[in-house]
Design a protein around this motif. Structure first.
Motif, short mmCIF file in Angstrom:
data_model
loop_
_atom_site.label_atom_id
_atom_site.label_comp_id
_atom_site.label_asym_id
_atom_site.label_seq_id
_atom_site.Cartn_x
_atom_site.Cartn_y
_atom_site.Cartn_z
N ARG A 1 36.96 85.66 43.84
CA ARG A 1 36.57 86.94 43.23
C ARG A 1 35.72 86.74 41.98
N ALA A 2 35.85 85.59 41.32
CA ALA A 2 35.11 85.34 40.08
C ALA A 2 33.61 85.19 40.32
N ILE A 3 33.19 84.88 41.55
CA ILE A 3 31.78 84.73 41.90
C ILE A 3 31.37 85.90 42.78
N SER A 4 30.20 86.49 42.51
CA SER A 4 29.78 87.68 43.25
C SER A 4 29.61 87.38 44.73
N VAL A 5 29.80 88.40 45.55
CA VAL A 5 29.70 88.24 47.00
C VAL A 5 28.29 87.82 47.39
N ASN A 6 27.29 88.27 46.64
CA ASN A 6 25.90 87.89 46.92
C ASN A 6 25.73 86.37 46.84
N GLU A 7 26.20 85.77 45.75
CA GLU A 7 26.03 84.33 45.56
C GLU A 7 26.87 83.54 46.56
N ARG A 8 28.05 84.07 46.92
CA ARG A 8 28.88 83.36 47.90
C ARG A 8 28.21 83.35 49.27
N LEU A 9 27.60 84.48 49.64
CA LEU A 9 26.92 84.53 50.93
C LEU A 9 25.68 83.62 50.93
N GLN A 10 24.95 83.59 49.81
CA GLN A 10 23.82 82.67 49.72
C GLN A 10 24.27 81.22 49.88
N GLU A 11 25.35 80.88 49.19
CA GLU A 11 25.86 79.52 49.25
C GLU A 11 26.25 79.15 50.69
N ALA A 12 26.82 80.12 51.40
CA ALA A 12 27.28 79.85 52.76
C ALA A 12 26.13 79.80 53.77
N LEU A 13 25.06 80.59 53.53
CA LEU A 13 24.02 80.75 54.55
C LEU A 13 22.75 79.97 54.27
N HIS A 14 22.54 79.52 53.04
CA HIS A 14 21.27 78.88 52.70
C HIS A 14 21.03 77.63 53.56
N ALA A 15 21.98 76.73 53.59
CA ALA A 15 21.78 75.49 54.36
C ALA A 15 21.66 75.75 55.87
N PRO A 16 22.56 76.54 56.49
CA PRO A 16 22.40 76.81 57.93
C PRO A 16 21.07 77.47 58.26
N THR A 17 20.61 78.37 57.37
CA THR A 17 19.32 79.03 57.62
C THR A 17 18.19 78.02 57.56
N SER A 18 18.21 77.15 56.54
CA SER A 18 17.13 76.18 56.36
C SER A 18 17.15 75.10 57.42
N TYR A 19 18.33 74.61 57.75
CA TYR A 19 18.43 73.45 58.64
C TYR A 19 18.57 73.81 60.12
N LEU A 20 18.92 75.06 60.42
CA LEU A 20 19.14 75.43 61.82
C LEU A 20 18.26 76.59 62.25
N VAL A 21 18.39 77.74 61.58
CA VAL A 21 17.72 78.96 62.04
C VAL A 21 16.21 78.79 62.09
N VAL A 22 15.61 78.39 60.96
CA VAL A 22 14.15 78.29 60.91
C VAL A 22 13.61 77.20 61.83
N PRO A 23 14.19 75.99 61.87
CA PRO A 23 13.69 74.99 62.83
C PRO A 23 13.82 75.43 64.29
N VAL A 24 14.93 76.10 64.63
CA VAL A 24 15.08 76.58 66.01
C VAL A 24 14.02 77.63 66.33
N PHE A 25 13.73 78.50 65.36
CA PHE A 25 12.67 79.48 65.55
C PHE A 25 11.34 78.77 65.81
N ALA A 26 11.05 77.73 65.03
CA ALA A 26 9.80 76.98 65.22
C ALA A 26 9.75 76.33 66.60
N LEU A 27 10.87 75.78 67.01
CA LEU A 27 10.94 75.13 68.33
C LEU A 27 10.65 76.13 69.44
N ALA A 28 11.13 77.37 69.27
CA ALA A 28 10.98 78.39 70.32
C ALA A 28 9.61 79.06 70.32
#
Length: 605
Positions: free
Chosen positions: A266-293
């Motif tokens: 609760r001490a960290i805003s939900v925005n920053e927690r979601l960024q922390e959780a999604l930044h790496a998967p987005t960079s390492y998975l989502v965008v490269p898979v989009f490029a591949l397709a």
């Protein structure tokens, strides 16, 4: 930056694999893979799309959601809280879209080719930042913020274009459901909902509703990210987390562990927690898979030769490679010349042109628009080749301009200053400890800041560790967000005229939430000061000049918030807990001596 450069490397690898696969004897398997149907059903309802659409209309929503989260954070608690800093990148961003569109339309004024104008307005934020980590200045934090602001403007316009211009026939029921979902997100943010799960659930509903409405789903990602609240940590929440952690340390039981985890979250805003959780998967998975397709273009059978003579291909290349740097450069230069704003501290026009060139990497957004804009497979192929060629050329132009800026213009690092602009002066600075101590810790503070060193106990712990080896210096930086901070700074200086600066300093931090004028007068009486003299000094122009000189030195030294520390004359970057500061101070002196650990009572005040 490591994540961004790593993502850029994966993007390049994905493009190479896609092109090699699409031009190999197994090219049909490439097409068959992305046309494979995938259905998700619950009872009589569900979604059914091929893999290509699941990626473009599904995974890419996560990409735009993360961008929306980043923008919301910068607007709420980041660099863009000062709205004056938005003007130059806003003008540059708009010009960086209009010029490319003009160049594209000059080469493609009619017919179906006209529909491809949207492919030159967007910038691939992830690819741009990743390439900049590879070819840009060694330290480019300020340029990164400038370009992020600029590309976010691009992305907002691009997503709006996708959602409105390139969407199918609209469904009223789906639109209404999407609107209700947005209202729910806004109400949750207003109500202070801090758990991430409710936001994720509503965003999923919004995504499905947007798909059903006929709008492109990317608009749902961007808008929903903008609605997730970002807040600075509150002292009360941090203290509650610390208490819960202490309770778990004393009683390591499952129930106590759950309570501690909940308060820490609760001490960290939900925005920053979601960024922390999604930044790496987005960079390492989502965008490269989009490029591949999307990057697998079959260049055989004369396709490449036809593309090299196609106005669509060269319209996209001209728009992205030439239009972006010209538009961004002229927009930034013009807005600064007209006095509408200024470039971020540490960013020169050479950096701006180079960053504008890298903004011609439209990759992800451009390929998405290309897939939506053209019904003709030939035009789609020609446009895709144009996007890929523009990405390569923009990278080379950006690299050359960064080299020119560094070698000819002397514009190397695009970051905030790291050196203390005004050296410590015992005749005007407030020094706690031995004036001749071999270690110096300087803090810029705000008396309403609940995380400054005195408020958290960091200063006392560091001073106790080093004893007479350390001199501790404080300077003022009253922040605009704290309405009583400047008056409190003047009160401490008024007390200093009666030799009681440090007593008032300690008292103000103990009462940092009670800093009204009447409170300050009471503190002066509590300390036994001459209250009438204190009140006269409170209005003295010389004290105001003293505080403003501290503020000016903070600006010149790259300080943007409190607390900010300098180890000697170098700004400390990273955590500022006692352990980190002690380690940084020890490292600044070299091998640790045997003098440390003296009692703080020996320090001269």
């Amino acid at each position: 930056m490591r994540t961004e450069s790593g993502s850029a490397g994966l993007l390049v690898a994905a493009v190479v694999v896609a092109l090699a696969w699409a031009n190999s004897p197994w090219s049909q398997s490439y097409l068959d893979l992305w046309s494979t149907q995938l259905s998700v059903r619950l009872g009589s309802g569900g979604l059914s799309m091929d893999l290509h659409h699941w990626i473009n209309d599904g995974l890419m929503v996560v990409f735009f959601f993360v961008i929306g989260l980043e923008v919301r954070k910068e607007l709420a608690v980041g660099e863009l809280t000062d709205r004056r800093r938005i003007v130059v990148p806003l003008v540059a961003g708009v010009a960086g879209m209009l010029v490319p569109v003009g160049l594209y339309l000059a080469l493609n004024p009619s017919g179906e080719a006209l529909r491809g104008w949207g492919a030159v307005i967007g910038t691939d934020t992830a690819f741009l930042l990743g390439v900049m980590a590879l070819v840009g200045p060694a330290v480019s934090t300020q340029l990164r913020i400038f370009l992020l602001t600029l590309t976010v403007i691009d992305d907002i316009v691009a997503v709006s274009v996708i959602g409105i211009v390139y969407s199918d026939d609209l469904d009223t029921t789906g639109l209404l459901a999407a609107l209700v979902s947005l209202v729910v997100l806004a109400l949750m943010a207003r109500a202070g909902v801090w758990r991430a799960a409710p936001y994720v659930l509503v965003v999923i509903v919004l995504w499905i509703a947007t798909l059903q409405s006929g709008l492109h789903a990317s608009i749902a990602g961007m808008v929903s990210g903008l609605l997730v609240p970002a807040l600075d940590p509150r002292r009360a929440d941090v203290e509650a987390a610390a208490s819960s952690f202490l309770a778990f340390r004393q009683s390591p039981m499952p129930g106590v562990q759950r309570a501690a985890r909940r308060t820490l979250t609760r001490a960290i805003s939900v925005n920053e927690r979601l960024q922390e959780a999604l930044h790496a998967p987005t960079s390492y998975l989502v965008v490269p898979v989009f490029a591949l397709a999307n990057a697998g273009v079959d260049l055989r059978g004369g396709v490449l030769g036809e593309s090299m003579t196609s106005p669509v291909t060269w319209g996209i290349v001209a728009g992205l490679v030439l239009g972006k740097p010209i538009g961004i450069g002229l927009g930034a230069w013009g807005s600064v010349r007209l006095g509408w704003g200024s470039l971020p501290q540490g960013v020169g026009f050479g950096h701006t042109l180079a960053g504008g060139a890298l903004s011609g990497i439209g990759f992800t957004v451009s390929l998405l628009i290309v897939a939506l804009a053209f019904d003709s497979p030939d035009l789609r192929t020609q446009a895709t080749i144009g996007v890929l060629l523009a990405a390569v050329l923009s990278t080379l132009v950006g690299w050359a301009l960064f080299a020119f800026a560094a070698r000819v213009l002397g514009q190397t690092d695009a970051a905030l200053p790291r050196v203390l602009s005004d050296p410590v002066d015992p005749d005007r600075d407030h020094v706690r400890g031995d004036l001749d101590a071999d270690l110096t810790l300087v803090e810029y503070l705000d008396f309403e800041c609940s995380f400054c060193a005195r408020a958290t106990g960091v200063a006392d712990e560091v001073r106790k560790h080093f004893g007479p080896r350390l001199r501790y210096v404080v300077r003022h930086l009253p922040l605009d967000v704290h309405p009583h901070a400047e008056l409190a700074a003047l009160a401490s200086e008024a007390a200093a005229r009666q030799g009681r600066f440090w007593d008032m300093h300690d008292l103000l931090f103990e009462r940092h939430d009670e800093l009204e004028f009447e409170d300050l007068t009471g503190y002066a009486a509590q300390l036994g000061l001459d209250v009438e003299q204190f009140l006269r000094d409170l209005d003295a122009e010389s004290l105001e000049r003293h505080v403003q000189r501290d503020v000016a030195s903070a600006e010149a030294s790259g300080v943007r918030g409190t607390p900010t520390f300098f180890i000697g004359d170098r700004r400390h970057v990273g955590p500022h807990d006692a352990r980190s500061l002690i380690a940084a101070l020890e490292a600044s002196r070299g091998p640790r001596s045997d003098v440390g650990g003296h009692d703080a009572g020996n320090l001269r005040t």
